[in-house]
Design an enzyme around this catalytic site. Structure first.
Site, short mmCIF file in Angstrom:
data_model
loop_
_atom_site.label_atom_id
_atom_site.label_comp_id
_atom_site.label_asym_id
_atom_site.label_seq_id
_atom_site.Cartn_x
_atom_site.Cartn_y
_atom_site.Cartn_z
N TYR A 1 -61.18 -15.06 -44.62
CA TYR A 1 -60.31 -16.20 -44.87
C TYR A 1 -60.43 -17.23 -43.76
CZ TYR A 1 -58.24 -12.98 -48.27
OH TYR A 1 -58.06 -12.10 -49.29
N HIS B 1 -63.66 -5.44 -48.94
CA HIS B 1 -63.30 -6.72 -49.56
C HIS B 1 -64.27 -7.11 -50.68
CE1 HIS B 1 -61.66 -11.02 -48.57
NE2 HIS B 1 -61.52 -10.71 -49.84
P1 NAD Z 1 -51.45 -17.24 -54.87
O1 NAD Z 1 -51.47 -16.93 -56.30
O2 NAD Z 1 -50.47 -16.56 -53.99
O3 NAD Z 1 -51.35 -18.82 -54.74
C1 NAD Z 1 -51.39 -19.48 -53.51
C2 NAD Z 1 -51.04 -20.94 -53.73
O4 NAD Z 1 -49.68 -21.01 -54.21
C3 NAD Z 1 -51.08 -21.75 -52.43
O5 NAD Z 1 -51.66 -23.00 -52.72
C4 NAD Z 1 -49.62 -21.91 -52.06
O6 NAD Z 1 -49.38 -23.09 -51.32
C5 NAD Z 1 -48.97 -21.95 -53.42
N1 NAD Z 1 -47.54 -21.56 -53.39
C6 NAD Z 1 -46.96 -20.47 -52.82
N2 NAD Z 1 -45.61 -20.54 -52.95
C7 NAD Z 1 -45.34 -21.68 -53.63
C8 NAD Z 1 -44.13 -22.32 -54.04
N3 NAD Z 1 -42.95 -21.79 -53.78
N4 NAD Z 1 -44.24 -23.48 -54.72
C9 NAD Z 1 -45.45 -24.05 -54.98
N5 NAD Z 1 -46.62 -23.51 -54.60
C10 NAD Z 1 -46.56 -22.33 -53.92
O7 NAD Z 1 -52.95 -16.97 -54.34
P2 NAD Z 1 -53.57 -16.34 -53.03
O8 NAD Z 1 -53.02 -16.92 -51.78
O9 NAD Z 1 -55.02 -16.38 -53.27
O10 NAD Z 1 -53.13 -14.81 -53.14
C11 NAD Z 1 -52.19 -14.23 -52.29
C12 NAD Z 1 -52.84 -13.32 -51.27
O11 NAD Z 1 -53.41 -12.19 -51.92
C13 NAD Z 1 -53.99 -13.93 -50.46
O12 NAD Z 1 -53.51 -14.73 -49.41
C14 NAD Z 1 -54.69 -12.69 -50.00
O13 NAD Z 1 -54.02 -12.10 -48.90
C15 NAD Z 1 -54.55 -11.76 -51.22
N6 NAD Z 1 -55.75 -11.85 -52.09
C16 NAD Z 1 -56.74 -10.96 -51.89
C17 NAD Z 1 -57.91 -11.03 -52.66
C18 NAD Z 1 -59.01 -10.04 -52.40
O14 NAD Z 1 -58.85 -9.15 -51.59
N7 NAD Z 1 -60.12 -10.15 -53.07
C19 NAD Z 1 -58.04 -12.01 -53.63
C20 NAD Z 1 -56.99 -12.88 -53.84
C21 NAD Z 1 -55.85 -12.79 -53.06
#
Ligand code: NAD
Length: 309
Positions: free
Chosen positions: A56, A120
């Site tokens: 990230y 990952h």
């Molecule tokens: P998410 O679905 O959590 O969306 C993130 C987006 O939503 C950001 O732009 C954020 O600003 C917005 N957001 C959050 N709260 C909000 C609110 N209250 N109002 C409006 N917008 C809002 O997607 P993500 O960050 O990709 O997923 C969460 C976490 O999961 C990642 O940070 C990561 O740690 C993990 N993840 C892991 C993998 C992997 O291992 N392959 C893949 C995807 C995600």
């Protein structure tokens, strides 16, 4: 905040948890002090599980998270990071590299151990290598105390079956598969439960699909999925509601899922996300949004090697 058992690990994780990819600037530029505040707001609001990866922001998220965690008692949070994914296109799941990678992550994070170390996005690698080389290497790190538990992450759910049919891990992290638009993960929970793994559900907002803003340019969803989600956002606004609220409440409600990881570098957003955990799901709006998303229900995208999809 409700806490749930993470499989057989003995860990109790908050139902909503904090994903730190946003700290790497993957969605938009990040202001360091504000992002640090977002982490503190998450912890103060009862979140105890944080997920990150060296990938990230190409190590930026881990470095920033390390600054945010400085001075916070280690027992206050359960920390997960990952190995194997280096850039969007570079992967290295070899034993030597993943062991060195954990050392580097611990330094950036300023901790002596992580609670969970995950391979990952395993669909980009050879699953034979993951099973026979990478996971045994991570298991050795559990013996030396640098990690406590091991897990795997990825988009195509079939990769979890392919690995778990051959070996044991403590957790799986699935993303974009238990959201308002895609609930595929639910059908796999009985199998995953028989394997005793803790289930981490990431991206309740579909990595930005299910918010009022358009998703980032790199988002892999097809135009039809983006358009249906945009229509759902309009419908929520018409009702004076927020699609993000409905999306997070929906994803974090399934009793078979230990925790749902949401990401943001904005303390106001994580405060909202936390507040939504205590409010009831609007079932009438849910039905309207599900009807709008029905044409693209469970549609996803390819990720990694063709044979792993
Ligand atoms: P998410 O679905 O959590 O969306 C993130 C987006 O939503 C950001 O732009 C954020 O600003 C917005 N957001 C959050 N709260 C909000 C609110 N209250 N109002 C409006 N917008 C809002 O997607 P993500 O960050 O990709 O997923 C969460 C976490 O999961 C990642 O940070 C990561 O740690 C993990 N993840 C892991 C993998 C992997 O291992 N392959 C893949 C995807 C995600």
């Amino acid at each position: 905040m409700e806490y749930r058992k993470l499989g057989n690990t003995g860990l109790e994780v908050s139902r909503l948890s904090f994903g730190a990819s946003s700290l790497g600037g993957v969605f938009r530029p990040v202001v360091e002090e504000i992002a640090i505040q977002a982490v503190h707001t998450a912890l103060d609001g009862g979140i105890n599980f944080i997920d990150v990866s060296p990938y990230y922001g190409l190590t930026k998220a881990e470095t920033l998270l390390g600054k945010a965690l400085k001075g916070i008692r280690r027992e206050r949070y359960i920390l997960a990071t990952k190995v194997g994914r280096i850039t969007a296109t570079d992967f290295d799941f070899s034993a030597n590299r993943v062991i060195a990678s954990v050392d580097e992550s611990l330094k950036r994070l300023g901790v002596d151990y992580v609670d969970l170390i995950q391979c990952h996005d395993i669909e980009f690698g050879s699953l034979d290598q993951i099973v026979n080389e990478t996971l045994p290497a991570l298991q050795r790190l559990c013996q030396t105390g640098q990690a406590r538990f091991i897990g795997i992450t990825g988009l195509p759910i079939c990769v979890f079956h392919k690995v778990l049919d051959q070996t044991q891990v403590d957790t799986i992290l699935s993303y974009c598969h238990y959201t308002l638009q895609d609930t595929t993960l639910a059908g796999h929970l009985p199998y995953l439960e028989t394997k005793g793994v803790g289930i981490i559900n990431a991206s309740p907002l579909g990595m930005g699909l299910l918010t009022d803003r358009p998703p980032p340019n790199w988002h892999p969803a097809a135009p039809a999925i983006r358009a249906a989600c945009a229509r759902a956002a309009v419908q929520c606004r018409k009702k004076g509601q927020s699609l993000s609220q409905l999306a997070i409440q929906f994803s974090a409600t399934h009793p078979g899922i230990a925790t749902t990881l949401v990401g943001t570098a904005d303390p106001k957003e994580i405060e909202q996300d936390l507040c939504w955990m205590d409010q009831p799901l609007d079932l009438e709006l849910l039905a309207e949004v599900q009807a709008l998303l029905a044409p693209v229900r469970d549609q996803t995208w390819l990720s990694g090697r063709i044979e792993n999809n």
